[in-house]
Design a protein around this motif. Sequence first.
Motif, PDB file in Angstrom:
ATOM      1  N   ASP A  25       0.883  -1.132   0.109  1.00  0.00           N
ATOM      2  CA  ASP A  25       0.298  -0.490   0.131  1.00  0.00           C
ATOM      3  C   ASP A  25       0.895   1.288   0.176  1.00  0.00           C
ATOM      4  O   ASP A  25       0.514   1.763  -0.853  1.00  0.00           O
ATOM      5  N   HIS A  26       1.753   1.833   0.836  1.00  0.00           N
ATOM      6  CA  HIS A  26       2.589   2.430   0.904  1.00  0.00           C
ATOM      7  C   HIS A  26       3.864   2.352  -0.292  1.00  0.00           C
ATOM      8  O   HIS A  26       4.858   3.463   0.309  1.00  0.00           O
ATOM      9  N   GLY A  27       4.879   1.386  -0.643  1.00  0.00           N
ATOM     10  CA  GLY A  27       5.930   1.071  -0.937  1.00  0.00           C
ATOM     11  C   GLY A  27       6.924   1.122  -0.027  1.00  0.00           C
ATOM     12  O   GLY A  27       8.374   1.617  -0.351  1.00  0.00           O
ATOM     13  N   SER A  28       6.941   0.855   1.692  1.00  0.00           N
ATOM     14  CA  SER A  28       7.374   0.706   2.743  1.00  0.00           C
ATOM     15  C   SER A  28       7.997  -0.217   2.888  1.00  0.00           C
ATOM     16  O   SER A  28       7.921  -1.172   2.384  1.00  0.00           O
ATOM     17  N   GLY A  29       8.708  -0.833   3.726  1.00  0.00           N
ATOM     18  CA  GLY A  29       9.526  -1.946   4.301  1.00  0.00           C
ATOM     19  C   GLY A  29      10.299  -1.849   4.420  1.00  0.00           C
ATOM     20  O   GLY A  29      11.356  -1.339   4.141  1.00  0.00           O
ATOM     21  N   ASP A  30      10.825  -3.459   4.959  1.00  0.00           N
ATOM     22  CA  ASP A  30      12.276  -4.429   4.148  1.00  0.00           C
ATOM     23  C   ASP A  30      12.224  -3.866   2.723  1.00  0.00           C
ATOM     24  O   ASP A  30      12.117  -5.312   2.217  1.00  0.00           O
ATOM     25  N   SER A  31      13.366  -3.427   1.890  1.00  0.00           N
ATOM     26  CA  SER A  31      13.451  -3.231   0.506  1.00  0.00           C
ATOM     27  C   SER A  31      14.661  -5.019   0.848  1.00  0.00           C
ATOM     28  O   SER A  31      13.720  -5.503  -1.038  1.00  0.00           O
ATOM     29  N   ARG A  32      15.055  -4.937   1.094  1.00  0.00           N
ATOM     30  CA  ARG A  32      15.812  -6.668   0.915  1.00  0.00           C
ATOM     31  C   ARG A  32      14.744  -7.632   1.097  1.00  0.00           C
ATOM     32  O   ARG A  32      14.987  -8.512  -0.116  1.00  0.00           O
TER      33      ARG A  32
END
Length: 432
Positions: A25-32
């Motif tokens: 929903d937000h394009g956030s979080g742990d990119s790995r």
Amino acid sequence: MARPQITTKKYASSAIDKVDNKLHDHGSGDSRNSHEKSWQLAMRVMTKRIEKIDVDTCEWEEVLPFMVGDVGEIYRQRQRWKMMLPRVEAHYAVKCNPEPTVIRLLARMNSSFDCASIPEVEAVLEHGVDPSKIILAHPRASVRQKVAAINHGVRQMTVDTKQQLHDAKKYFPTAKLLIRLAPDDSKSKCRLSAKFGCSFDKAKELLHVAKHEGLDVVGIAFHIGSDASDTQAPFNATMLARDLINYAEDSGLYSFSVLDVGGGFTDHLFEPMAASLKAALEFIPQSIRVIAEPGRFMVSSAFRLACQVNDIDYEGNNEGNIPIHINAGVYSDLANVISDHQVRIPKLLCKQDPSSESFRYRVWGPTCDNFDEVVKSCSLPKVSQHDWLYFEEMGAYTIPCATEFNGIRRADIMWVSSERGASSLLGWDADI
């Protein structure tokens, strides 16, 4: 004869799409973790396709190279840009990867676009993008291409010589021009200053000429070089542009409304480079709109290439390496090795015993040209004929640079989505 079109197929994984709703929903979080999900999805698609092949009876077309493109990765990179650089309006550099699916997704994410030719402009306009969201960022494009851009409604374009200003006065006086500076790009893999941009003193001259000609110069542009490695380069180039902005205003020539900070952003250095740029933008008035031209940052990690081993000679010794010949090379799907100065190391597309012995290999492409060298030396677990290898980060300067020399076909693209948001924007069924 018209070149064959790259065919595309679309896949998605409902299991992948359902994880991490906050990230969707937000394009956030742990990119790995997100990148790992993308990798797992791509590996499943690659493996399923390869498992269906009977190497003893299949047709030769069945073992051609293919790419897996994940629109979820592009979606997350676009969101990552917005989070790190909220003031900077991203104009995707179409030349990097002009695939219609890439353009369509970014257009539906309200992106703007950097085009270098009329075919690129037309490709973007086909997706309903307003011409005001396009910049023709190729100062040495022909006069007729610039006139055609104006006729398409595109007004923003860059210039870096007096001749271009005289051309603008004669042929396209309604253009909104940006003077392109040539900053220090010595720490980039592709030094664009060798071909484009002008010195600070030359830029001052151009401003006087433009004023005399009655042209609408709206701002300054620069580019720190493609695949830049100097994290301070955005700061230094922006400060140089600030000095020119101040000169134009103090001299009563122009009060600028646009600053184009170009491209050069890479995935692995994005955070420090974004921080460098943000620090410099503190010195740029809020009244000035800031745009950029990211290309590889948006698409490089979204594509993976699978290819088969045609031949291997364990009795051969090529400068201490065992020669492998694969069915993709620098003239085709690994064009970024040459066109983009990249080093791409293959991986074996199958499970391996961690204790298995590794060997040194020299990897060659499929053409008859000995220039078609993919990797001079790399270490891999033992490879056999008909095994499949894969390459990561294959989204930038591969598809548009590939040829069909020796009749070697370019790879098909199998599309997947590891992001519900991307699937929704494209109108894809998660269960396809």
